[in-house]
Design a protein around this motif. Structure first.
Motif, PDB file in Angstrom:
ATOM      1  N   ARG A  70       0.829  -1.207   0.000  1.00 52.23           N
ATOM      2  CA  ARG A  70       0.000   0.000   0.000  1.00 52.23           C
ATOM      3  C   ARG A  70       0.865   1.261   0.000  1.00 52.23           C
ATOM      4  NH1 ARG A  70      -4.088  -1.771   2.730  1.00 52.23           N
ATOM      5  NH2 ARG A  70      -2.957  -1.848   4.690  1.00 52.23           N
ATOM      6  N   GLN A  71       1.918   1.291   0.830  1.00 51.25           N
ATOM      7  CA  GLN A  71       2.783   2.474   0.895  1.00 51.25           C
ATOM      8  C   GLN A  71       3.556   2.679  -0.407  1.00 51.25           C
ATOM      9  OE1 GLN A  71       2.641   4.878   3.215  1.00 51.25           O
ATOM     10  NE2 GLN A  71       0.923   3.617   3.903  1.00 51.25           N
ATOM     11  N   HIS A  72       3.989   1.590  -1.024  1.00 45.58           N
ATOM     12  CA  HIS A  72       4.641   1.714  -2.332  1.00 45.58           C
ATOM     13  C   HIS A  72       3.696   2.329  -3.356  1.00 45.58           C
ATOM     14  CE1 HIS A  72       8.072  -0.679  -0.984  1.00 45.58           C
ATOM     15  NE2 HIS A  72       8.649  -0.412  -2.144  1.00 45.58           N
ATOM     16  N   VAL A  73       2.452   1.865  -3.372  1.00 43.76           N
ATOM     17  CA  VAL A  73       1.478   2.379  -4.343  1.00 43.76           C
ATOM     18  C   VAL A  73       1.175   3.850  -4.063  1.00 43.76           C
ATOM     19  CG1 VAL A  73      -0.886   2.183  -5.226  1.00 43.76           C
ATOM     20  CG2 VAL A  73       0.467   0.116  -4.817  1.00 43.76           C
ATOM     21  N   VAL A  74       0.968   4.223  -2.812  1.00 43.99           N
ATOM     22  CA  VAL A  74       0.699   5.616  -2.468  1.00 43.99           C
ATOM     23  C   VAL A  74       1.846   6.513  -2.953  1.00 43.99           C
ATOM     24  CG1 VAL A  74       0.560   7.261  -0.543  1.00 43.99           C
ATOM     25  CG2 VAL A  74      -0.862   5.198  -0.537  1.00 43.99           C
ATOM     26  N   HIS A  75       3.073   6.130  -2.637  1.00 44.51           N
ATOM     27  CA  HIS A  75       4.221   6.937  -3.058  1.00 44.51           C
ATOM     28  C   HIS A  75       4.353   6.971  -4.576  1.00 44.51           C
ATOM     29  CE1 HIS A  75       6.236   8.131   0.720  1.00 44.51           C
ATOM     30  NE2 HIS A  75       5.509   7.134   1.205  1.00 44.51           N
ATOM     31  N   TYR A  76       4.082   5.868  -5.227  1.00 43.23           N
ATOM     32  CA  TYR A  76       4.123   5.813  -6.691  1.00 43.23           C
ATOM     33  C   TYR A  76       3.107   6.797  -7.283  1.00 43.23           C
ATOM     34  CZ  TYR A  76       3.719   3.913 -11.407  1.00 43.23           C
ATOM     35  OH  TYR A  76       3.682   3.758 -12.766  1.00 43.23           O
ATOM     36  N   LEU A  77       1.884   6.784  -6.768  1.00 48.45           N
ATOM     37  CA  LEU A  77       0.834   7.657  -7.290  1.00 48.45           C
ATOM     38  C   LEU A  77       1.174   9.132  -7.075  1.00 48.45           C
ATOM     39  CD1 LEU A  77      -2.326   5.695  -6.101  1.00 48.45           C
ATOM     40  CD2 LEU A  77      -1.496   5.920  -8.457  1.00 48.45           C
ATOM     41  N   VAL A  78       1.677   9.454  -5.899  1.00 48.52           N
ATOM     42  CA  VAL A  78       1.963  10.847  -5.559  1.00 48.52           C
ATOM     43  C   VAL A  78       3.271  11.319  -6.200  1.00 48.52           C
ATOM     44  CG1 VAL A  78       2.492  12.420  -3.639  1.00 48.52           C
ATOM     45  CG2 VAL A  78       0.623  10.765  -3.424  1.00 48.52           C
ATOM     46  N   GLU A  79       4.346  10.546  -6.035  1.00 48.94           N
ATOM     47  CA  GLU A  79       5.670  10.999  -6.463  1.00 48.94           C
ATOM     48  C   GLU A  79       5.951  10.767  -7.948  1.00 48.94           C
ATOM     49  OE1 GLU A  79       8.310   8.989  -3.758  1.00 48.94           O
ATOM     50  OE2 GLU A  79       7.371   9.945  -2.020  1.00 48.94           O
ATOM     51  N   LYS A  80       5.474   9.679  -8.498  1.00 41.37           N
ATOM     52  CA  LYS A  80       5.795   9.352  -9.897  1.00 41.37           C
ATOM     53  C   LYS A  80       4.693   9.744 -10.870  1.00 41.37           C
ATOM     54  CE  LYS A  80       9.637   7.299  -8.733  1.00 41.37           C
ATOM     55  NZ  LYS A  80      10.859   8.044  -8.790  1.00 41.37           N
ATOM     56  N   LYS A  81       3.439   9.660 -10.440  1.00 40.28           N
ATOM     57  CA  LYS A  81       2.323   9.930 -11.343  1.00 40.28           C
ATOM     58  C   LYS A  81       1.668  11.280 -11.118  1.00 40.28           C
ATOM     59  CE  LYS A  81       2.767   6.355 -13.817  1.00 40.28           C
ATOM     60  NZ  LYS A  81       3.174   6.526 -15.213  1.00 40.28           N
ATOM     61  N   GLY A  82       2.076  12.002 -10.094  1.00 41.96           N
ATOM     62  CA  GLY A  82       1.654  13.379  -9.940  1.00 41.96           C
ATOM     63  C   GLY A  82       0.293  13.630  -9.323  1.00 41.96           C
ATOM     64  N   TYR A  83      -0.283  12.625  -8.670  1.00 42.13           N
ATOM     65  CA  TYR A  83      -1.553  12.869  -7.989  1.00 42.13           C
ATOM     66  C   TYR A  83      -1.313  13.741  -6.759  1.00 42.13           C
ATOM     67  CZ  TYR A  83      -3.711   9.151 -10.752  1.00 42.13           C
ATOM     68  OH  TYR A  83      -4.192   8.391 -11.770  1.00 42.13           O
ATOM     69  N   ALA A  84      -2.215  14.684  -6.513  1.00 38.47           N
ATOM     70  CA  ALA A  84      -2.114  15.519  -5.317  1.00 38.47           C
ATOM     71  C   ALA A  84      -2.431  14.659  -4.100  1.00 38.47           C
ATOM     72  CB  ALA A  84      -3.099  16.683  -5.399  1.00 38.47           C
TER      73      ALA A  84
END
Length: 182
Positions: free
Chosen positions: A43-57
């Motif tokens: 879950r933490q990997h996905v959250v960081h991926y979405l925020v840091e790599k894909k640009g979700y606020a």
């Protein structure tokens, strides 16, 4: 973490601590330390991926919130909301040792009966499936690692693998009558 399995998602800078003999990891969305389980690692990997790599606020990401489904209380793993505050992407996370079976797809689609997010993903950190229901009510897949959505972007149909692709679970749309997920 040396005890956690390496995942097929990008690494990130994480904070861990031990509290009463339990390893905890800091969740940037919930802004608190939570117990580090194999599923939480994913879950933490996905959250960081979405925020840091894909640009979700980060303000549009929710983690482990309660929903009601057929009178029962359930918790989704991750939801990304659009600018209007509507669910846009629902992500179900499993531990790396958990196979992504039809049962997991059924679970996320049941949750989506309540949320009605147009995009749905499941991951165990090693394998990832993401997609949407097209106008023919086929679930169209793509892999998170290559084609996971950036905020505001949409993808051409050529990126999708049809549900009849060998090795992919078949989504039984008849289990969810009367509900348009797109």
């Amino acid at each position: 973490m040396k005890d956690m399995l390496e995942l097929s998602l990008p690494g990130f800078d994480y904070k861990v601590k031990k509290q009463n003999g339990t390893v905890m990891i800091f969740d940037i969305v919930r802004k608190k330390y939570v117990v580090l389980t194999p599923e939480e690692w994913v879950r933490q990997h996905v959250v960081h991926y979405l925020v840091e790599k894909k640009g979700y606020a980060i303000s549009r990401v929710a983690v482990e919130r309660e929903i009601e489904l057929y009178g029962l209380k359930r918790r989704f793993d991750i939801v990304v909301f659009d600018r209007s505050g509507n669910p846009w992407l629902l992500v179900e996370c499993k531990a790396p040792a958990v196979a992504l079976t039809q049962k997991v797809f059924d679970q996320v689609f049941r949750y989506n009966l309540t949320l009605a997010a147009p995009y749905v993903a499941i991951t165990n950190g090693v394998r990832h499936f993401c997609g949407y229901m097209n106008q023919e009510n086929d679930f169209c897949f793509w892999t998170i690692s290559r084609n996971f959505p950036r905020r505001g972007n949409y993808w051409p149909d050529s990126l999708f693998i049809r549900k009849s692709h060998p090795g992919m679970p078949v989504i039984d749309r008849t289990s969810y009558p009367g509900r348009d997920l797109c």
